[in-house]
Design an enzyme around this catalytic site. Structure first.
Site, short mmCIF file in Angstrom:
data_model
loop_
_atom_site.label_atom_id
_atom_site.label_comp_id
_atom_site.label_asym_id
_atom_site.label_seq_id
_atom_site.Cartn_x
_atom_site.Cartn_y
_atom_site.Cartn_z
CG ASP A 111 -2.40 0.73 1.37
OD1 ASP A 111 -2.44 1.01 0.19
OD2 ASP A 111 -3.28 1.13 2.11
CB THR A 160 -3.42 8.32 -3.75
OG1 THR A 160 -2.27 8.80 -3.05
CG2 THR A 160 -3.93 7.53 -2.02
NE ARG A 219 -11.77 3.62 3.44
CZ ARG A 219 -10.60 3.97 2.45
NH1 ARG A 219 -10.18 4.92 3.02
NH2 ARG A 219 -9.80 2.41 2.66
N1 LIG Z 1 -16.13 -2.02 -5.66
C1 LIG Z 1 -17.09 -1.74 -4.92
N2 LIG Z 1 -17.77 -2.49 -4.59
C2 LIG Z 1 -18.38 -2.43 -2.54
N3 LIG Z 1 -17.49 -2.03 -2.02
C3 LIG Z 1 -16.37 -1.38 -2.43
C4 LIG Z 1 -16.04 -0.91 -3.62
N4 LIG Z 1 -14.93 -0.20 -3.25
C5 LIG Z 1 -14.87 -0.12 -2.76
N5 LIG Z 1 -15.96 -0.47 -1.50
C6 LIG Z 1 -16.12 -0.69 0.43
O1 LIG Z 1 -14.90 0.66 0.22
C7 LIG Z 1 -14.00 0.32 1.49
C8 LIG Z 1 -13.15 1.20 0.89
O2 LIG Z 1 -12.25 0.23 -0.25
P1 LIG Z 1 -10.75 0.24 0.22
O3 LIG Z 1 -10.17 -0.79 -1.56
O4 LIG Z 1 -10.17 -0.14 1.18
O5 LIG Z 1 -9.90 1.68 -0.27
P2 LIG Z 1 -8.92 2.00 -1.18
O6 LIG Z 1 -7.88 1.19 -0.93
O7 LIG Z 1 -9.45 2.80 -2.57
O8 LIG Z 1 -8.42 3.18 -0.74
C9 LIG Z 1 -14.15 -0.87 1.57
O9 LIG Z 1 -14.13 -1.02 2.95
C10 LIG Z 1 -15.17 -1.94 0.66
O10 LIG Z 1 -16.68 -2.29 1.40
MG LIG Z 2 -6.64 1.16 0.83
#
Ligand SMILES: Nc1ncnc2c1ncn2[C@@H]1O[C@H](COP(=O)(O)OP(=O)(O)O)[C@@H](O)[C@H]1O
Ligand SMILES: [Mg+2]
Length: 336
Positions: A111, A160, A219
């Site tokens: 990450d 990001t 999120r």
């Molecule tokens: N395409 C999606 N469909 C359903 N839930 C999602 C989706 N993308 C993200 N989420 C939800 O949003 C939250 C944040 O996603 P995450 O993968 O942690 O984002 P990032 O790593 O990009 O910051 C997760 O807990 C997940 O449950």
């Molecule tokens: Mg993340």
């Protein structure tokens, strides 16, 4: 990540702990149809060849599903996943020990990969290309570097700030996917799915209203849904409708367009302190007391995409839409 000063119910600063809401398969991953198609093909090809998948880079603003996608890759490939992050790797030795303990086929999720220290970055791209790590043995003049062969593994990097990755590292990824903000219809579908999991009864119209206020971000949509769930519980409501969503989110000062406090602070600074701009990123950051990277990678992409501000060669400027949004907000604030 935004500073605490700006964290609010829509803030992107705290991880949503609710693992229940995380989709485990590509099929249950809502929206992002192009990305899902590419991922599906890519993973299936590797599975069919019975080979370790090539390295994958996932980029995009916080909360759009990068970590979720990494977990999905590991589940779809049925391989274990080791998790680390750029800032967690303080010394190249930390990375060497992770790399040398990987198993054949394993996924290494890194990450915030853009925050790896330089030396670790170099070690990583050699490992990604040649599946080899050079381990230093001994100290001083007698020190020697011994190459250690590594099993084949897949790096899934998340960032990001795609632009901050050096090109030797970029070119090691066989697949680079950029996640974009979700459309309100996609978020409405996501809210419906999450409401089912959390047993919150909510109408279709309410899902859409919530989606519109979620800043294009899963999120945030999930977090707001939980707050609406609180409202449903406390008010003894059968099924939350649009009005319930509006009332519940008003309490948390969620903007009708989903803008959060950092967004509003940024637009206000542009308008009031800098007469609408143009202004450079550094000056803007100084006035907001926020770091430039957060502004550039967290706040601006959404504001620019939605046309509230623009980036010109001379600097950032507010748009008529941004200005309108501020004045409507203020009218609301000062009426009655
Ligand atoms: N395409 C999606 N469909 C359903 N839930 C999602 C989706 N993308 C993200 N989420 C939800 O949003 C939250 C944040 O996603 P995450 O993968 O942690 O984002 P990032 O790593 O990009 O910051 C997760 O807990 C997940 O449950
Ligand atoms: Mg993340």
């Amino acid at each position: 990540m935004p500073d605490d000063k700006f964290s609010s119910v829509t803030g992107a600063s705290s991880e949503l702990s609710d693992e229940k809401l995380r989709p485990h398969t590509l099929e249950s991953f809502v929206g992002q149809s192009e990305i899902k198609k590419q991922m599906h093909l890519f993973l299936n090809a590797a599975k069919k060849r019975k080979k370790t998948a090539d390295h994958i880079l996932l980029s995009g603003p916080p909360g759009l599903g990068k970590t979720t996608m990494a977990f999905i890759a590991s589940e779809e490939m049925q391989v274990p996943m080791r998790i680390t992050s750029g800032p967690a790797v303080q010394h190249p030795g930390d990375l060497a020990s992770i790399l040398s303990s990987l198993e054949e086929g394993e996924i290494l999720f890194i990450d915030e990969i853009h925050r790896l220290p330089k030396v670790a970055e170099e070690m990583l791209y050699i490992a990604m290309e040649d599946f080899r790590v050079d381990v230093m043995v001994g100290k001083g003049p007698g020190a020697a570097s011994i190459p250690l062969a590594l099993p084949h593994f897949t790096v899934v990097g998340a960032t990001t700030r795609e632009g901050m990755l050096p090109s030797p590292l970029m070119t090691r990824f066989g697949l680079s996917l950029r996640l974009d903000y979700y459309k309100p219809e996609e978020l409405a579908e996501l809210v419906k799915r999450s409401a089912g999991i959390l047993s919150i009864s909510i109408t279709e119209g309410a899902c859409m209203e919530l989606a519109r206020r979620s800043r294009g971000t899963p999120r945030i949509a999930n977090r707001l849904l939980k707050r609406v769930g609180d409202w449903v519980t406390v008010e003894n409501i059968k099924a939350a409708d649009e009005e319930d969503v509006k009332k519940a989110l008003e309490i948390y000062q969620v903007d009708p367009c989903g803008l959060d406090r950092l967004d509003i602070a940024l637009l206000s600074a542009l308008e009031l302190q800098f007469n609408g701009g143009p202004v450079g990123l550094k000056n803007l950051a100084a006035v907001l007391g926020e770091n430039a990277e957060t502004i550039e990678s967290v706040a601006e992409p959404y504001l620019i995409r939605e046309g509230f501000m623009a980036r010109t060669r001379k600097g950032r400027v507010i748009t008529p839409k941004g200005r309108r949004h501020l004045s409507v907000g203020r009218r609301d604030l000062f009426s009655d």
